[in-house]
Design an enzyme around this catalytic site. Structure first.
Site, PDB file in Angstrom:
ATOM      1  N   TYR A 103       0.833  -1.210   0.000  1.00 52.80           N
ATOM      2  CA  TYR A 103       0.000   0.000   0.000  1.00 52.80           C
ATOM      3  C   TYR A 103       0.874   1.269   0.000  1.00 52.80           C
ATOM      4  O   TYR A 103       0.621   2.217  -0.749  1.00 52.80           O
ATOM      5  CB  TYR A 103      -0.894  -0.066   1.239  1.00 52.80           C
ATOM      6  CG  TYR A 103      -1.828   1.094   1.445  1.00 52.80           C
ATOM      7  CD1 TYR A 103      -3.011   1.201   0.715  1.00 52.80           C
ATOM      8  CD2 TYR A 103      -1.554   2.071   2.408  1.00 52.80           C
ATOM      9  CE1 TYR A 103      -3.886   2.252   0.940  1.00 52.80           C
ATOM     10  CE2 TYR A 103      -2.419   3.121   2.635  1.00 52.80           C
ATOM     11  CZ  TYR A 103      -3.583   3.212   1.903  1.00 52.80           C
ATOM     12  OH  TYR A 103      -4.452   4.249   2.118  1.00 52.80           O
TER      13      TYR A 103
ATOM     14  N   LYS B  24       1.089   4.200  -2.711  1.00 52.17           N
ATOM     15  CA  LYS B  24       0.728   5.579  -2.365  1.00 52.17           C
ATOM     16  C   LYS B  24       1.888   6.539  -2.605  1.00 52.17           C
ATOM     17  O   LYS B  24       1.672   7.708  -2.950  1.00 52.17           O
ATOM     18  CB  LYS B  24       0.252   5.647  -0.912  1.00 52.17           C
ATOM     19  CG  LYS B  24      -1.095   4.962  -0.675  1.00 52.17           C
ATOM     20  CD  LYS B  24      -2.178   5.509  -1.588  1.00 52.17           C
ATOM     21  CE  LYS B  24      -3.589   5.290  -1.072  1.00 52.17           C
ATOM     22  NZ  LYS B  24      -4.604   5.730  -2.053  1.00 52.17           N
TER      23      LYS B  24
HETATM   24  N1  LIG Z   1      -9.356   6.638   5.730  1.00 56.03           N
HETATM   25  C1  LIG Z   1      -8.113   7.113   5.855  1.00 56.03           C
HETATM   26  O1  LIG Z   1      -7.679   7.570   6.939  1.00 56.03           O
HETATM   27  C2  LIG Z   1      -7.187   7.094   4.683  1.00 56.03           C
HETATM   28  C3  LIG Z   1      -5.846   7.441   4.901  1.00 56.03           C
HETATM   29  C4  LIG Z   1      -4.987   7.490   3.819  1.00 56.03           C
HETATM   30  C5  LIG Z   1      -5.465   7.221   2.548  1.00 56.03           C
HETATM   31  N2  LIG Z   1      -6.753   6.851   2.367  1.00 56.03           N
HETATM   32  C6  LIG Z   1      -7.202   6.587   1.003  1.00 56.03           C
HETATM   33  O2  LIG Z   1      -8.422   7.257   0.768  1.00 56.03           O
HETATM   34  C7  LIG Z   1      -9.176   6.529  -0.202  1.00 56.03           C
HETATM   35  C8  LIG Z   1     -10.574   6.249   0.320  1.00 56.03           C
HETATM   36  O3  LIG Z   1     -10.465   5.407   1.454  1.00 56.03           O
HETATM   37  P1  LIG Z   1     -11.639   5.216   2.533  1.00 56.03           P
HETATM   38  O4  LIG Z   1     -11.001   5.290   3.864  1.00 56.03           O
HETATM   39  O5  LIG Z   1     -12.775   6.116   2.209  1.00 56.03           O
HETATM   40  O6  LIG Z   1     -12.012   3.673   2.261  1.00 56.03           O
HETATM   41  P2  LIG Z   1     -13.410   2.930   1.945  1.00 56.03           P
HETATM   42  O7  LIG Z   1     -13.120   1.493   1.969  1.00 56.03           O
HETATM   43  O8  LIG Z   1     -14.480   3.479   2.846  1.00 56.03           O
HETATM   44  O9  LIG Z   1     -13.767   3.412   0.468  1.00 56.03           O
HETATM   45  C9  LIG Z   1     -13.062   2.946  -0.661  1.00 56.03           C
HETATM   46  C10 LIG Z   1     -14.060   2.734  -1.776  1.00 56.03           C
HETATM   47  O10 LIG Z   1     -13.347   2.326  -2.956  1.00 56.03           O
HETATM   48  C11 LIG Z   1     -14.131   1.337  -3.614  1.00 56.03           C
HETATM   49  N3  LIG Z   1     -13.284   0.512  -4.470  1.00 56.03           N
HETATM   50  C12 LIG Z   1     -12.354  -0.414  -4.087  1.00 56.03           C
HETATM   51  N4  LIG Z   1     -11.783  -0.970  -5.150  1.00 56.03           N
HETATM   52  C13 LIG Z   1     -12.345  -0.413  -6.250  1.00 56.03           C
HETATM   53  C14 LIG Z   1     -12.156  -0.573  -7.644  1.00 56.03           C
HETATM   54  N5  LIG Z   1     -11.252  -1.456  -8.115  1.00 56.03           N
HETATM   55  N6  LIG Z   1     -12.883   0.189  -8.499  1.00 56.03           N
HETATM   56  C15 LIG Z   1     -13.805   1.073  -8.020  1.00 56.03           C
HETATM   57  N7  LIG Z   1     -14.033   1.261  -6.698  1.00 56.03           N
HETATM   58  C16 LIG Z   1     -13.306   0.532  -5.827  1.00 56.03           C
HETATM   59  C17 LIG Z   1     -14.768   0.537  -2.486  1.00 56.03           C
HETATM   60  O11 LIG Z   1     -15.919  -0.158  -2.938  1.00 56.03           O
HETATM   61  C18 LIG Z   1     -15.076   1.638  -1.477  1.00 56.03           C
HETATM   62  O12 LIG Z   1     -16.402   2.129  -1.601  1.00 56.03           O
HETATM   63  C19 LIG Z   1      -8.361   5.274  -0.513  1.00 56.03           C
HETATM   64  O13 LIG Z   1      -7.562   5.497  -1.655  1.00 56.03           O
HETATM   65  C20 LIG Z   1      -7.486   5.141   0.717  1.00 56.03           C
HETATM   66  O14 LIG Z   1      -6.323   4.394   0.437  1.00 56.03           O
HETATM   67  C21 LIG Z   1      -7.641   6.785   3.405  1.00 56.03           C
END
Ligand SMILES: NC(=O)c1ccc[n+]([C@@H]2O[C@H](COP(=O)([O-])OP(=O)(O)OC[C@H]3O[C@@H](n4cnc5c(N)ncnc54)[C@H](O)[C@@H]3O)[C@@H](O)[C@H]2O)c1
Length: 299
Positions: free
Chosen positions: A172, A176
């Site tokens: 990951y 990133k």
């Molecule tokens: N939550 C955090 O603190 C955090 C921190 C750093 C980075 N991120 C990044 O933010 C983004 C959103 O994360 P989140 O926390 O909202 O997670 P989440 O799991 O709530 O949402 C991610 C969404 O992406 C969709 N998804 C997964 N694979 C897919 C694909 N191949 N095609 C289309 N849709 C797909 C899932 O169905 C889901 O609805 C991600 O890229 C995550 O890595 C989140």
């Protein structure tokens, strides 16, 4: 409230839940027409279901906005082309691509399987490249036809895991960090046709992070995904045409602009490996350490 994205057309990937859902709602509240992409996968990327994406579309419509669902997989070359085409067919053009979809398959390096590595690299890195690539080709064509720059945006999603290096996430974190590098390079390439490319590094309480530790109610409020989206809305606006190649952290009480790799101490090149050792040690003792996970100096 000023509507910063009035009439703009935005595609948000992974917009059915968590951070992406707030981006879609935030953009719609600011007047954008939104394509809510989501495969409807589990946190680990398995499964598919467009019901949650449809719920976000319904929410936007209830607010008086315009939105449609796209259920393609961001990491599929053809799926990514289809989501760009569907956006243009439905709304006439595309102005903003927010690459947000993501999954996790955490494992220490010694135990990580090939599948865990490939799946995470595929969804994050190829899933950022593919929609960006198809949108960029469309924008270049439009710019050629009109002889003018487009005023378009790609906004990617990085993570402190990649920027600062989180244990247990070589897959990951590498994806990133790759997305941060992709952002800087694509920003340089696309500037001449009027496309800005930035990345955010969110911190939010979502299903992806809810099991990382115990959270108090105050922690959860500070990490509500709604705190991340104002940065996305501003970067998406026509006004933000001069901000590009940046990585911005947002959420958990802070918005912060990150600073990238740069040369620290240096010496003239040497052929003698024995002599170079002490010099490398000397340089290391005179430069800043890599930051901690909070992005700040280690004591
Ligand atoms: N939550 C955090 O603190 C955090 C921190 C750093 C980075 N991120 C990044 O933010 C983004 C959103 O994360 P989140 O926390 O909202 O997670 P989440 O799991 O709530 O949402 C991610 C969404 O992406 C969709 N998804 C997964 N694979 C897919 C694909 N191949 N095609 C289309 N849709 C797909 C899932 O169905 C889901 O609805 C991600 O890229 C995550 O890595 C989140």
């Amino acid at each position: 409230m000023a509507r910063l994205c009035e009439g703009r057309i935005a595609l948000v990937t992974g917009a059915a839940r968590g951070v992406g859902r707030e981006h879609a709602l935030g953009l719609a509240k600011h007047g954008a027409k939104v394509v809510v992409n989501d495969l409807g996968a589990g946190v680990d990327g398995s499964g598919a279901d467009t019901t949650p994406a449809q719920a976000v579309v319904d929410e936007i419509k209830d607010l008086g906005g315009e939105a449609i669902v796209n259920g393609d997989d961001v990491s599929s070359w053809d799926g990514a082309k289809n989501m760009i085409d569907q956006t243009i067919d439905a709304f006439g053009t595309i102005d903003v691509v927010v690459n947000n979809a993501g999954i996790l398959r955490d494992r220490m390096l010694v135990n990580m399987t090939e599948d865990e590595w490939d799946a995470v690299i595929q969804v994050h890195l190829k899933g950022t490249f593919a929609p960006s690539r198809h949108a960029a080709a469309y924008w270049r064509q439009r710019s050629k036809e009109t002889g003018e720059k487009v005023n378009a945006r790609i906004i990617n999603t990085s993570s402190t895991s990649g920027l600062y290096g989180n244990i247990g996430q070589t897959n990951y974190g590498a994806a990133k960090a790759g997305i941060a590098a992709f952002t800087i390079i694509a920003a340089r390439e696309l500037a001449r046709i009027g496309v800005t490319v930035n990345a955010i590094s969110p911190t939010a309480y979502t299903r992806m992070t809810d099991n990382l530790r115990e959270y108090t109610e105050e922690d959860i409020e500070r990490r509500d995904p709604r705190w991340v989206s104002p940065t996305i809305v501003y970067l998406s606006s026509a006004e933000a045409s001069d901000i590009t190649g940046r990585v911005i952290q947002a959420g958990n009480g802070r918005v912060a602009v990150c600073e990238g790799w740069r040369r620290g101490a240096e010496i003239d090149q040497l052929e003698d490996a024995e002599a170079i050792g002490p010099m490398i040690r000397d340089m290391i003792s005179n430069v800043r350490m890599n930051s901690g996970m909070d992005g700040l100096e280690l004591d």
